[in-house]
Design an enzyme around this catalytic site. Structure first.
Site, PDB file in Angstrom:
ATOM      1  N   LYS A  84       0.881  -1.118   0.075  1.00 11.18           N
ATOM      2  CA  LYS A  84       0.167   0.062  -0.102  1.00 11.18           C
ATOM      3  C   LYS A  84       0.992   1.036  -0.027  1.00 11.18           C
ATOM      4  O   LYS A  84       1.836   1.292   0.803  1.00 11.18           O
ATOM      5  CB  LYS A  84      -0.872  -0.039   1.308  1.00 11.18           C
ATOM      6  CG  LYS A  84      -2.082   0.579   1.324  1.00 11.18           C
ATOM      7  CD  LYS A  84      -2.940   0.398   2.420  1.00 11.18           C
ATOM      8  CE  LYS A  84      -4.356   0.801   2.361  1.00 11.18           C
ATOM      9  NZ  LYS A  84      -5.019   0.631   3.702  1.00 11.18           N
TER      10      LYS A  84
HETATM   11  O1  G3P Z   1      -9.121   1.597   4.227  1.00 13.43           O
HETATM   12  C1  G3P Z   1      -8.922   2.730   4.700  1.00 13.43           C
HETATM   13  C2  G3P Z   1      -9.585   3.070   5.934  1.00 13.43           C
HETATM   14  O2  G3P Z   1      -8.938   2.349   7.091  1.00 13.43           O
HETATM   15  C3  G3P Z   1      -9.712   4.485   6.498  1.00 13.43           C
HETATM   16  O3  G3P Z   1     -11.091   4.379   7.322  1.00 13.43           O
HETATM   17  O4  G3P Z   1     -12.514   5.065   8.872  1.00 13.43           O
HETATM   18  O5  G3P Z   1      -9.995   5.631   9.044  1.00 13.43           O
HETATM   19  O6  G3P Z   1     -11.563   6.684   7.495  1.00 13.43           O
HETATM   20  P1  G3P Z   1     -11.294   5.557   8.248  1.00 13.43           P
END
Ligand code: G3P
Length: 220
Positions: A84
């Site tokens: 990633k």
């Molecule tokens: O895969 C990306 C994710 O982990 C981000 O999610 O909820 O931190 O915006 P969030």
């Protein structure tokens, strides 16, 4: 659509994997921190549980360092792990080099169509548009999925999968599928909600109580 768990908690991966529908897992430095586990040990355990892709994120900032880190991770971690990379100019350059070396890259932190296009052009195997964070910023995350899908079709882009990320609701998952995302990475809490419906619960209760009646009447 590929169903991916957005978590670095091994027990959560085991539980959802047991449903038989889990393709892969995404991690990031924040999820690794939250899990409390060792980075590489966690990735190795997860990679044994489900087919993949399992995303492991680089933490370097320059393209040279990202390439070195990505190649190093790829050489040491199981085959189903992909790398990633953040969507920056340095990240694009690293994506180009890594993908040309045969390393599959998931470009993360995508918030615009232009970032998606550049990442596909650099050779990303997956791009991760962040729906929830766009919504938080007063934009419409799902309309970015729709726009990317439209451009992918018009431009004939076939080798870069749209991975809906930063999912906050069942609606996000369902709409990502409807709009043609190739994959969605879903937090544990939302994954559990995907299977729930009150009419399934009440319907099953009725079936079970009727079956008890059938048995008490000696008919089974
Ligand atoms: O895969 C990306 C994710 O982990 C981000 O999610 O909820 O931190 O915006 P969030």
């Amino acid at each position: 659509m590929e169903l991916i768990l957005d978590s670095a908690v091994v027990d959560e991966v085991i539980e959802i994997s047991n449903w038989g529908v889990l393709d892969g897992v995404t991690t990031n430095p924040s999820l690794i921190r939250k899990s409390g586990g060792d980075f590489e040990e966690t990735i190795r355990k997860i990679a044994e549980i489900c087919p993949g892709p399992i995303s492991a994120e680089v933490t370097s900032q320059t393209s040279t360092e990202m390439i070195r880190e990505g190649m190093d991770l790829k050489s040491r971690l199981p085959e189903n792990v992909i790398i990633k990379i953040p969507c920056t100019s340095e990240g694009l350059s690293a994506t180009k080099a890594l993908s040309e070396s045969g390393v599959r890259v998931n470009v993360t932190l995508i918030f615009s169509l232009s970032q998606a296009l550049l990442s596909a052009k650099a050779g990303a195997a997956y791009i991760s548009p962040f729906l929830g964070r766009l919504d938080d910023d007063g934009k419409d995350g799902l309309s970015l999925i729709e726009d990317i899908r439209t451009v992918w079709e018009k431009q004939g882009i076939e080798d870069c999968k749209i991975l809906a990320a930063s999912i906050r609701s069942v609606h996000h998952v369902e709409m990502s599928a409807k709009l043609g995302a190739h994959a969605a990475t879903i937090p544990y809490k939302i994954f559990k909600q995907l299977i729930q419906h009150k009419l399934t619960v009440s319907g099953l209760e009725k079936f079970m109580s009727d079956w008890e009646a059938v048995k008490s009447e000696g008919r089974a």
